[in-house]
Write an enzyme that holds these catalytic residues in place. Structure first.
Site, short mmCIF file in Angstrom:
data_model
loop_
_atom_site.label_atom_id
_atom_site.label_comp_id
_atom_site.label_asym_id
_atom_site.label_seq_id
_atom_site.Cartn_x
_atom_site.Cartn_y
_atom_site.Cartn_z
N VAL A 279 11.51 -16.53 -33.88
CA VAL A 279 11.47 -18.02 -33.10
C VAL A 279 11.93 -18.33 -31.95
CG1 VAL A 279 10.52 -20.21 -33.70
CG2 VAL A 279 10.19 -18.62 -35.36
N ALA A 280 13.57 -17.85 -32.61
CA ALA A 280 13.84 -18.94 -31.78
C ALA A 280 14.21 -17.85 -30.38
CB ALA A 280 15.86 -18.83 -32.60
N ILE A 282 11.79 -16.44 -29.10
CA ILE A 282 10.23 -16.21 -28.34
C ILE A 282 10.43 -17.60 -27.27
CG2 ILE A 282 7.84 -15.98 -28.40
CD1 ILE A 282 8.09 -15.10 -31.35
N GLU A 284 8.78 -19.85 -26.76
CA GLU A 284 6.96 -20.17 -26.44
C GLU A 284 7.20 -21.43 -25.97
OE1 GLU A 284 10.30 -22.59 -29.85
OE2 GLU A 284 9.85 -19.88 -28.23
N ASP A 326 -6.58 -20.33 14.15
CA ASP A 326 -7.60 -20.86 15.46
C ASP A 326 -6.75 -21.88 15.87
OD1 ASP A 326 -9.72 -21.02 16.73
OD2 ASP A 326 -11.15 -22.10 15.72
N ASN A 690 16.38 -24.34 -31.45
CA ASN A 690 15.69 -23.70 -30.82
C ASN A 690 14.29 -25.70 -30.18
OD1 ASN A 690 13.67 -21.92 -29.99
ND2 ASN A 690 11.65 -22.64 -31.35
N ASP A 694 15.10 -25.68 -26.16
CA ASP A 694 13.40 -24.50 -25.40
C ASP A 694 12.58 -25.56 -24.54
OD1 ASP A 694 14.67 -21.72 -26.19
OD2 ASP A 694 12.68 -21.31 -26.57
#
Length: 863
Positions: A279-280, A282, A284, A326, A690, A694
């Site tokens: 989990v840490a 990844i 997320e 243009d 985390n 994160d």
């Protein structure tokens, strides 16, 4: 009978809808609006807040966390289950808040794009919002218009409509007025125009027969939306990156789990630890941070007077290396005015101005304020005629229009047929490009040569020159075959002044590594004069390719010419030339931004990597484009490119930060397990770290301001990688330096008999604080930390302060101490922690310096 409008005559429809050629009254229009409702399709229903929140739990990461929470409960590890639930709730709340913000932003941006319709009510032509149209209204259509409702044609002047969105037919439908059989297929109903399709050529007048949900488009529920919610290329790359990391971490955690069991750790402990490490590791917070980066970028671009309609445009902006512009509207102000009048032989200025007024589709919105509606050239001619003393309504009554050949970018002229007073027959009036009009005129060679010389001298001065001609006739309708042996009436020179600071804008463009191309329908001499004035060409006689020359060379030769920056100017080009240039440049791996305002620009704008429409442009062009310039200013494009580069840089910063911290716990825990030592941090502690690292700091990095010199940097390549070689080296350096230092310190302190609970608290704090302070090194990957402002991002400062408070709360609050198995730290522990953090930051900064020096050496070698 709503399906058989094509089978009825104009008179039958007028009777059925209780209208006339003069349209309905305003009072009747309001009655019908109440009866039929607004002329719009229902917007997509907003997702309820509760459902939006529940949707945050639909991801593989969340399923892993839920599984870990269930396992923790089954193993009676309620503290761990509580921490996992908290992590789930925080991630869901952050995602919910950001998606809600994004939805509100898109709705706000969408509300800035308005569609209008030209309608005849009570015999007067006016502009109203398309949503106010009702059955029975008489609408006027022209090239570049979106058809605002289903309507039956009354008048048709070479009208063509692109109906692919409705019928699937890619070829434009050529319209006619005749009654068609009742069983005629939808795609073959050539006397009808349909809501949501667009007019590609010609002009027409039609009776509205259906609006809103009663239109064909409404019946099949095909919603027309400017902003489509879809996964963009960048988001796909990031999703792929996250999946790869998840797969790698899954394998490493399985290895960690197996190693732990072999070394004699308990099954419960290894399940929880492995899941916590996974989990840490990844990232997320990545998808949320990217959404924030893009949303902030879009809002920043809007503040700079540009409306981004599609997320993909915000992503691609930073990679643009060629801007094709243009002349009118971007290089110049786009406000034409008559500069000089040159009547022909035996003609006076009044004759010339009368032709300019009659062969003209501009309308007067407010006579007192001299407000006009229509093409800029035509409004300039109308204003000049009014200033000359001519009265539009009076002249049009004397010479009523009977027929018309609308202006076409390929034909380069417009022709109208008018009745003459006192039943003296009809008269054809023509205006257009001088070289085209002179082909229609009956002139002696000597006189023609003199005229050509005269208009070429005006063109060299940067003036736009239009020629005018006329011819009496007995014909009741106008045909191209009648445009011969015309009498030359004269020509009018118009001026469109350059935008202020345009020369500096071109310099900024070139300094940013962006090559500007001038692609215009104007004469070669006009293009040369403009190019010289704005600094695009230093030569008095620059190399210019025109439409005729482009037709004579192959794609291979054109590709070779386009590689040279000496070939930056194209004149007298048609839509097919523009799209050809765009496609060849794309084949050379360039990222093209194409600007335009007319219907003839729409194909090239659609083909370009970034299509940019002028806010004053046609509805079809704005519908096709990715970005709308609200101020019609070229400098705005340069500023949006700067924003695009900042978006890309911010995404890279977020990725570096999240990935660098993601592998920290794995090496530390894996090393301890391999050596048969106790776990340095527990599962619940990893999950708390985390939460601290994160979410908030990663999002705060998304708010990093645009750095000075962003435009001086080399432009991003089309295939620029999010995770380039330099970033991979930095991530490796950060992970190894942090983890091996911590592992070595853990081994040493454990051997000298520091208590394991004390050690776990120390290393919990070290991992959390190291990540919080390392975020400052991620602010700028091009400079060492002492060469930029550390605390100019208030959100980042706040996220770090909150992170520190969460760490302190976990260590010193009895409730959290109990849940996380932590103990208070003393003064000397904090000295060790400060030393660890400073040492790691120093190592990271040294790594940045080494990589920067290596990069500068490579640049010098390439030079």
């Amino acid at each position: 009978m709503e399906n058989l409008w094509h089978h009825l005559s104009g008179d039958q429809i007028e009777k059925r809808l209780q209208t006339s050629k003069n349209g309905i009254t305003e009072k009747e229009a309001q009655k019908r609006l109440k009866k039929y409702g607004p002329n719009q399709l229902p917007a997509k229903k907003k997702l309820p807040a509760f459902k939006l929140f529940i949707n945050q739990f639909k991801s593989p990461l969340v399923y892993i966390l839920l599984g870990a929470s269930i396992i923790s409960c089954l193993l009676k590890e309620l503290n761990d289950a509580l921490i996992i639930a908290l992590a789930l709730l925080i991630n869901a709340l952050v995602g919910f808040i950001q998606e809600s913000k994004a939805e509100k932003t898109f709705l706000r941006l969408k509300s800035l794009v308005h569609h209008s319709a030209k309608v005849i009510r009570q015999g007067k032509t006016k502009i109203i919002p398309s949503s106010q149209l009702v059955p029975g209204d008489i609408i006027i259509l022209g090239a570049g218009d979106l058809v605002p409702a289903d309507a039956r044609l009354q008048k048709n002047y070479d009208l063509q409509s692109q109906e692919a969105a409705l019928t699937g037919e890619s070829e434009a439908s050529r319209k006619k007025n005749e009654i068609l059989p009742a069983n005629t297929n939808l795609a073959d109903r050539e006397n009808m125009v349909y809501f949501g399709t667009n007019i590609t050529q010609g002009k027409g007048q039609a009776i509205v027969v259906s609006t809103g949900l009663e239109t064909k488009l409404g019946q099949i529920a095909q919603l027309i939306k400017e902003t489509k919610e879809r996964s963009t290329p960048l988001q796909k790359k990031i999703t792929s990156l996250a999946q790869t990391i998840t797969f790698i971490l899954g394998g490493l955690c399985l290895l960690l789990f197996s190693l732990g069991l072999i070394r004699g750790y308990s099954l419960t402990e290894m399940i929880l630890t492995s899941v916590a490490v996974a989990v840490a590791g990844i990232p997320e917070g990545l998808a949320i941070a990217v959404t924030v980066c893009l949303a902030i970028g879009m809002q920043s671009v809007l503040r700079k007077k540009a409306l981004v309609k599609k997320l993909v445009a915000a992503e691609t902006l930073g990679s643009v290396d060629i801007i094709a512009v243009d002349k009118t509207g971007t290089i110049t102000k786009g406000i034409m005015s008559v500069d000089q009048i040159h009547p022909g032989t035996q003609k006076n200025a009044k004759d010339l101005m009368r032709v300019g007024l009659l062969c003209n589709n501009a309308i007067i919105k407010n006579l007192e304020k001299k407000e006009m509606q229509g093409d800029t050239t035509e409004t300039a001619l109308l204003k000049a005629a009014l200033e000359f003393g001519l009265k539009k309504e009076k002249i049009e009554k004397i010479y009523p229009r009977l027929d018309e050949i609308p202006f076409d970018s390929q034909n380069m002229y417009m022709a109208t047929l008018h009745a003459q007073p006192e039943n003296k027959g009809q008269i054809i009036l023509v205006k257009g490009a001088p070289e085209k009009i002179l082909e229609f005129c009956n002139l002696e060679k000597k006189k023609e040569k003199e005229i050509r010389k005269e208009f070429e001298q005006l063109t060299k001065k940067g003036l736009r020159v239009l020629a005018f001609a006329q011819q009496k006739t007995r014909a009741k309708e106008i045909k191209k075959e009648l445009l011969a042996d015309l009498d030359f009436v004269g020509f009018i020179a118009l001026k469109d002044p350059l935008r202020p600071a345009i020369k500096e804008t071109i310099k900024n463009c070139q300094a940013a590594g962006i090559r500007p191309l001038l692609i215009t329908g104007d004469h070669k001499l006009t293009a040369a004069n403009i190019a010289q004035e704005i600094g695009l060409s230093k030569n008095f006689h620059p190399k210019i390719l025109d439409g005729e020359e482009l037709d004579q060379i192959s794609d291979q030769k054109l590709a070779k010419l386009l590689k040279s920056e000496a070939n930056n100017i194209f004149a007298r080009v048609e839509p097919r030339h523009k799209i050809r240039i765009v496609k060849i440049l794309q084949s050379q791996d360039h990222v093209i931004a194409m600007t335009g305002d007319g219907i003839n620009d729409a194909p090239a704008i659609k083909a370009a990597d970034i299509g940019i429409a002028l806010g004053s442009g046609s509805e079809v062009t704005k519908e096709t484009a990715d970005i709308i310039l609200l101020d019609d200013n070229l400098q705005t494009i340069i500023e949006t490119v700067k924003t695009g580069r900042n978006i890309f840089s911010n995404i890279q910063r977020v990725i570096l930060y999240l990935l660098s911290g993601g592998f920290s716990e794995f090496i530390l825990i894996g090393g301890a397990i391999f050596l048969g030592l106790p776990l340095p941090v527990l599962a619940a502690q990893i999950l708390w770290i985390n939460i601290v690292e994160d979410t908030l700091p990663a999002m705060a990095l998304s708010y990093e301001k645009e750095k000075k010199g962003a435009l001086e940097k080399k432009n991003l390549k089309k295939k620029s990688k999010i995770l380039d070689k330099k970033m991979k080296l930095l991530i490796t350096l950060i992970a190894l330096s942090t983890d091996f230092i911590l592992l070595a310190l853990f081994i040493h302190l454990y051997k000298i008999n520091w208590g394991i609970e004390h050690l776990r608290t120390l290393f919990f704090a070290a991992l959390a604080l190291d990540g919080l302070f390392f975020v400052f090194s991620c602010k700028d990957l091009k400079k060492p930390i002492w060469r930029y402002k550390l605390f100019d991002n208030l959100l980042l400062n706040l996220s770090v302060v909150i992170g520190i408070l969460l760490v302190l709360g976990a260590i010193y609050t009895p409730f959290l101490q109990n849940i996380l198995s932590l103990h208070p730290l003393n003064f000397w522990d904090w000295i060790i922690l400060i030393a660890i953090v400073l040492f790691n930051v120093l190592v990271i900064e040294l790594g940045k310096i080494i990589l920067l020096n290596k990069e500068s050496l490579q640049i010098k070698k390439t030079k």
